[in-house]
Design a protein around this motif. Structure first.
Motif, PDB file in Angstrom:
ATOM      1  N   TRP A  39     -69.085  55.690 -61.611  1.00  0.00           N
ATOM      2  CA  TRP A  39     -68.476  56.529 -62.524  1.00  0.00           C
ATOM      3  C   TRP A  39     -66.723  55.977 -61.558  1.00  0.00           C
ATOM      4  N   PHE A  40     -67.494  55.795 -60.102  1.00  0.00           N
ATOM      5  CA  PHE A  40     -65.356  55.761 -59.696  1.00  0.00           C
ATOM      6  C   PHE A  40     -64.669  54.728 -59.766  1.00  0.00           C
ATOM      7  N   ARG A  41     -65.814  53.574 -60.084  1.00  0.00           N
ATOM      8  CA  ARG A  41     -65.242  52.162 -61.011  1.00  0.00           C
ATOM      9  C   ARG A  41     -65.047  52.276 -62.132  1.00  0.00           C
ATOM     10  N   GLU A  42     -65.203  53.187 -63.005  1.00  0.00           N
ATOM     11  CA  GLU A  42     -65.095  53.349 -64.367  1.00  0.00           C
ATOM     12  C   GLU A  42     -64.428  53.860 -64.902  1.00  0.00           C
ATOM     13  N   VAL A  43     -64.029  55.058 -63.945  1.00  0.00           N
ATOM     14  CA  VAL A  43     -62.871  56.220 -64.118  1.00  0.00           C
ATOM     15  C   VAL A  43     -61.153  54.888 -63.266  1.00  0.00           C
ATOM     16  N   GLU A  44     -61.210  54.173 -62.337  1.00  0.00           N
ATOM     17  CA  GLU A  44     -60.710  53.326 -62.517  1.00  0.00           C
ATOM     18  C   GLU A  44     -60.477  52.543 -63.410  1.00  0.00           C
ATOM     19  N   ARG A  45     -61.203  52.026 -63.894  1.00  0.00           N
ATOM     20  CA  ARG A  45     -61.423  50.480 -64.990  1.00  0.00           C
ATOM     21  C   ARG A  45     -60.513  51.273 -66.068  1.00  0.00           C
ATOM     22  N   VAL A  46     -60.704  52.549 -66.653  1.00  0.00           N
ATOM     23  CA  VAL A  46     -60.060  53.054 -68.156  1.00  0.00           C
ATOM     24  C   VAL A  46     -58.669  53.514 -67.709  1.00  0.00           C
ATOM     25  N   CYS A  47     -58.355  54.001 -66.597  1.00  0.00           N
ATOM     26  CA  CYS A  47     -57.577  55.169 -66.164  1.00  0.00           C
ATOM     27  C   CYS A  47     -56.165  54.656 -64.818  1.00  0.00           C
TER      28      CYS A  47
END
Ligand code: AMP
Ligand code: MG
Length: 304
Positions: A39-47
């Motif tokens: 989730w940290f990776r995903e939020v970083e990828r998106v935001c």
């Protein structure tokens, strides 16, 4: 029974540490924390404002269009807009270009300097970001860079906490922004130290908490490498570092709220900042330049 139930990783330009009091097995702990880190990776990828390929930067490239965005980005922007309105623009995620211009412009892993190719003639505000809840679209009415840095870490902590929930008692610490669930190793409420913004190694307070997030915005956290060497929280009215407060801490049910409101309260200053926290029914404390400490009355319930 697993033994060393701690895992630390660098992501989102900070150290993420997850700890569980117990787990069915080491494998179960590793699996849950791997999902949490995703989730940290995903939020970083998106935001991320530092990656031209992130969904938010793709949006930046399409001024004046109704751009359909994914649920994660939409909800994050919608939430940031709520806090912007409620704080009367003291919190404003359109500060991205100003941040970039002030020298907050290097990717933390590659060191690459980002230069967003826009011409920002007039200073934008959150009112230039239009959301359509039905269609999940976002429209930027002026060239601007959205900066979700004040909420993204909190959001990632909340999503990670969901993955760790089956473990029962656990903590997630992302560079001082924390979520704790249940009890610590001794069966007591977790203790979270709030650091003194000026005295290294000293604590302002130690909070005893369970099932809440505690997030702090401090002027000691990040300094610009170029520009004026100021810190990373801007007063959107001046596009300079906000200067009355040195740290703002918020205790809330979830980390995204605590993260956003600590930043908002920092910019608003003690009086309006605490009023904002009370309106959102959360607790917190602020320290001013002359080292005076202000807190919401009900913060006392977390102090022994
Ligand atoms: P935090 O450390 O959670 O207080 O967040 C600070 C980050 O929020 C900065 O690094 C910027 O990315 C962003 N930011 C700075 N000033 C503001 C502001 N006035 N409103 C919203 N976000 C801001
Ligand atoms: Mg914040």
């Amino acid at each position: 029974m697993a033994t060393d139930l701690v895992r630390s990783v660098v992501l989102m330009d900070t150290v993420i540490s997850m700890r569980a009091v117990r787990a069915p097995s080491d494998e179960a702990f590793d699996e849950r924390t791997e999902h949490a880190l995703d989730w940290f990776r995903e939020v970083e990828r998106v935001c991320s404002r530092f990656d031209p390929r992130s969904e938010v930067m793709q949006l930046t490239a399409r001024v004046g269009e109704d751009v359909e965005v994914g649920p994660l980005l939409f909800e994050t922007i919608a939430f940031a807009m709520d806090v912007a309105r409620e704080s009367d623009g003291a919190f404003d995620p359109t500060v991205g270009y100003a941040m970039e211009s002030l020298g907050f412009n290097r990717h933390y892993t590659t060191g690459h300097r980002i230069v967003t190719p826009i011409e920002q003639r007039e200073r934008p505000t959150y009112r230039d970001v239009m959301l359509d809840v039905g269609r999940h679209t976002v429209r930027l009415s002026k060239p601007l860079v959205l900066d979700l840095g004040a909420v993204a870490k909190g959001l990632a902590i909340d999503l990670a906490a969901r993955e760790l929930r089956p473990l029962g008692d656990f903590s997630i610490d992302a560079g001082g922004d924390v979520y704790v669930a249940g009890r610590n190793e001794r069966g007591d409420p977790w203790r979270i130290g709030v650091r003194h913004p000026r005295r290294e190694g000293e604590m302002l307070a130690v909070l005893r908490v369970a099932d809440v997030a505690v997030c702090t915005s401090g002027d000691y956290e990040r300094r610009s490498t170029g520009g004026d060497g100021g810190h990373h929280i801007l007063d959107p009215r001046t596009d300079r570092s906000a200067s009355d407060v040195t740290s703002a801490t918020v205790v809330a049910q979830n980390a995204m709220l605590a993260d956003a409101l600590s930043t908002a309260a920092f910019v608003l200053g003690p009086e309006r900042g605490l009023a904002l926290l009370e309106r959102f029914d959360v607790d917190g404390m602020l320290v001013t330049r002359n080292e005076t400490c202000f807190s919401t009355p009900s913060l006392a319930r977390y102090l022994p």
